[in-house]
Motif scaffolding. Structure first.
Motif, short mmCIF file in Angstrom:
data_model
loop_
_atom_site.label_atom_id
_atom_site.label_comp_id
_atom_site.label_asym_id
_atom_site.label_seq_id
_atom_site.Cartn_x
_atom_site.Cartn_y
_atom_site.Cartn_z
N ALA A 33 38.74 36.73 55.23
CA ALA A 33 37.32 36.69 54.92
C ALA A 33 36.81 37.99 54.30
CB ALA A 33 36.52 36.39 56.19
N ALA A 34 37.23 39.14 54.85
CA ALA A 34 36.67 40.43 54.44
C ALA A 34 37.44 41.09 53.31
CB ALA A 34 36.63 41.37 55.64
N ALA A 35 38.75 40.88 53.25
CA ALA A 35 39.58 41.57 52.26
C ALA A 35 40.15 40.64 51.20
CB ALA A 35 40.73 42.32 52.95
N GLY A 36 39.92 39.34 51.37
CA GLY A 36 40.42 38.41 50.38
C GLY A 36 41.93 38.33 50.32
N ILE A 37 42.57 38.50 51.48
CA ILE A 37 44.03 38.29 51.54
C ILE A 37 44.29 36.78 51.52
CG2 ILE A 37 46.14 38.66 52.86
CD1 ILE A 37 45.00 41.27 51.91
N ASN A 38 45.18 36.35 50.66
CA ASN A 38 45.51 34.92 50.58
C ASN A 38 46.04 34.44 51.93
OD1 ASN A 38 46.83 32.41 50.08
ND2 ASN A 38 47.05 32.96 47.93
N PRO A 39 45.43 33.39 52.53
CA PRO A 39 45.87 32.94 53.85
C PRO A 39 47.31 32.43 53.90
CG PRO A 39 44.27 31.41 52.89
CD PRO A 39 44.28 32.62 52.02
N GLN A 40 47.89 32.18 52.73
CA GLN A 40 49.31 31.79 52.69
C GLN A 40 50.22 33.00 52.82
OE1 GLN A 40 49.53 29.63 48.97
NE2 GLN A 40 49.19 27.67 50.00
N ARG A 41 49.63 34.20 52.82
CA ARG A 41 50.44 35.42 52.86
C ARG A 41 50.12 36.27 54.08
NH1 ARG A 41 52.29 37.07 47.22
NH2 ARG A 41 52.05 35.16 46.02
#
Length: 433
Positions: A33-41
Motif C-alpha cells: 500500500a505505502a511503497a507500491g511493492i508488487n504483491p506477487q514479489r
C-alpha cells in the motif's frame, strides 16, 4: 521483499509462536500500500523454532512445534540456513527482521547486516521514526536543528526498540558534533528499565545497554543513583524529552507528567511509543492536562487530537514506523544496495524530519497525514537511494545501472522511485460490445 519473524516478541504481547505470522503479513500489506511493492514479489516468513509460551504448548489447537524454543548455536544455525537460502534464491531481495526478542534482534542484526541486504525494523525503523520526531521537537521549540546535541532525553525501556533509539540518536549527535568524543555524546541520555536508572554500578550489565549506562563525570546530575525511579530522574534532570518504549501502560503517571512541567524547555516533548494502546505509557489527555498546552505529544498507538478550549487543539502525532520502513525497503531495492547502512537509515529519518513545514511544526504537528503515505515513501525512498550511491553501496536495479543512478538529480531520483511503484490496475473481466 521478505519480512521474517520467529514470533518471540510480538508487539507488547510476548511470545506468540507461529501465531506471530500475522506481523510479517501485515508489514508486507503496508509495503504494497505505502511503497507500491508488487504483491506477487513479497514473502512473509515464520521461523518456527518452538515457543516458551506454556499456554500455547498446552493448547491442542496450537499449530506450531510443541517444544521449548531453540537456543544458542542451534537457533542461529536455523536462521543462518534461512538467510543463505533466501539470498541464494533471491540475491537482490531485501529482508526485514520483525519482532525478534531483544537478544536475538541485536545478535542477528550484527551477524547479517554486512553480509546481506537486511535491517531490523524494531531496532532501526522505530529508531528512525523516533529520531525524526526528536528533530521535529527541536524545531517546534524554536531552536536550530543543531541544538539537538543539547537536548536532554530520558528513555524508559531498555529493550531492542529503546536501545535502537538511543544508538540512532547518539549517531546523529556524533555527526552534528563532527566528533567521536563519546563523553560529550553520552551526557544527554538517561536510560531506565524495570529496575530504574541504568548506571555503571549495576551488576551483570547487558552489553547492549552498557554504552548508555550513566557513570561519573561532568555530565552527571548530583543525587541520581543506580536504580533511581522515573520520578526522581525527571525531577533532577528536567529533560526536554521523555520517551517511552517500556510496554508498561500508564507508567508516565500524573506525578511524572507534572514534574515535566519543570523541564528546562518551554515545550517539553512526551513520546509514549509503546503499543498496543493499552501499553501506551500515557494518554494525550493526561499530557495536555498535567504538562500543559504547550507540550508536544507523539505516540506509537493511535489517539485522537485533544480539544483544549478557546478553539485550541492539542495535536496527537502518531510516531508510526509506517512512515519510514516502506521507504527504507523500497530505496534499498531500487538502488540495488549490497547492504543497508546507518547512513541510509539516517538519511531516511532526516528526510522525514524535514517533510513538515515550519507552520505545521510550530503547531506541534511533527508527522504528516497518512493519506500522503505514497508521497512520503517516494521522498524517503529517494533519500535512501542517494545515500546508497554516496556510500558506494548501490549496484543499480533492473535496466537502471549504477552510472544512470549516479547521474540522476534529486528530482530525477524521486521520479525514478515513483515510476517503480506498483498500482492496483485491474483488467476488466467483461467487455461491452
Amino acid at each position: 521483499m521478505i519480512v521474517v519473524t520467529d514470533g518471540s516478541r510480538i508487539l507488547g504481547l510476548g511470545d506468540l509462536g507461529v501465531q506471530g505470522i500475522g506481523i510479517p503479513i501485515g508489514k508486507l500489506d503496508i509495503y504494497v500500500a505505502a511503497a507500491g511493492i508488487n504483491p506477487q514479489r513479497v514473502l512473509p516468513v515464520m521461523l518456527d523454532v518452538g515457543t516458551n509460551n506454556q499456554k500455547l504448548l498446552q493448547d491442542n489447537l496450537y499449530l506450531g512445534l510443541r517444544q521449548p524454543r531453540l537456543e544458542g548455536d542451534e537457533y542461529l544455525s536455523i536462521v543462518d540456513e534461512f538467510m543463505e537460502a533466501a539470498h541464494s534464491r533471491w540475491p537482490k531481495a531485501v529482508i526485514q527482521f520483525e519482532d525478534f526478542q531483544m537478544k536475538w534482534a541485536f545478535e542477528t542484526l550484527q551477524r547479517y547486516r554486512k553480509r546481506f541486504c537486511m535491517f531490523n525494523d524494531d531496532i532501526q525503523g522505530t529508531a528512525g521514526v523516533a529520531l525524526a520526531g526528536l528533530l521535529g521537537a527541536v524545531r517546534a521549540q524554536g531552536r536550530p536543528l543543531n541544538d539537538f546535541v543539547k537536548q536532554k532525553i530520558v528513555v524508559v525501556g531498555a529493550g531492542s526498540a529503546g536501545i535502537g533509539v538511543l544508538k540512532t540518536a547518539k549517531q546523529m549527535v556524533t555527526k552534528m558534533l563532527g566528533s567521536d568524543e563519546s563523553a560529550e555524546v553520552q551526557c544527554q541520555f538517561w536510560l531506565l528499565d524495570k529496575d530504574g536508572l541504568v548506571t555503571k554500578a549495576r551488576n551483570s550489565l547487558d552489553p547492549a545497554v552498557a554504552p548508555f549506562a550513566r557513570g561519573l563525570g561532568p555530565g552527571e546530575v548530583e543525587g541520581l543513583h543506580e536504580g533511581a525511579s522515573l520520578l526522581e530522574v525527571v525531577k533532577k534532570v528536567k529533560p526536554h524529552v521523555l520517551l517511552g518504549l517500556s510496554g508498561v501502560g500508564g507508567i508516565f503517571n500524573a506525578e511524572v507528567l507534572k514534574a515535566m512541567r519543570e523541564s528546562d524547555c518551554p515545550r517539553p516533548a512526551i513520546f509514549p511509543m509503546s503499543n498496543p494502546t493499552t501499553n501506551a505509557e500515557c494518554t494525550p489527555e493526561d499530557v495536555f492536562k498535567y504538562v500543559g498546552e504547550n507540550a508536544i505529544f507523539a505516540s506509537g498507538s493511535p489517539f485522537n487530537d485533544v480539544p483544549l478550549g478557546e478553539g485550541k487543539i492539542g495535536y496527537v502525532n502518531q510516531a508510526n514506523n509506517m512512515y519510514l520502513f516502506p521507504g527504507i525497503g523500497l530505496g534499498a531495492l531500487l538502488s540495488g544496495a549490497r547492504h543497508i547502512s546507518d547512513g541510509m537509515l539516517q538519511a531516511a529519518a532526516e528526510c522525514l524530519a524535514s517533510y513538515m513545514t515550519d507552520d505545521q511544526i510550530q503547531k506541534g504537528i511533527l508527522f504528516p497525514s497518512i493519506s500522503s503515505i505514497r508521497l512520503i515513501t517516494t521522498r524517503v525512498g529517494a533519500a535512501v537511494v542517494r545515500a546508497a550511491i554516496a556510500e558506494d553501496l548501490a549496484e543499480g536495479h533492473g535496466d537502471v545501472d549504477l552510472k544512470q543512478l549516479t547521474n540522476m538529480s534529486e528530482l530525477d531520483t524521486m521520479d525514478y522511485v515513483a515510476r517503480n511503484m506498483w498500482y492496483p490496475i485491474y483488467s476488466p473481466l467483461v467487455h461491452e460490445k
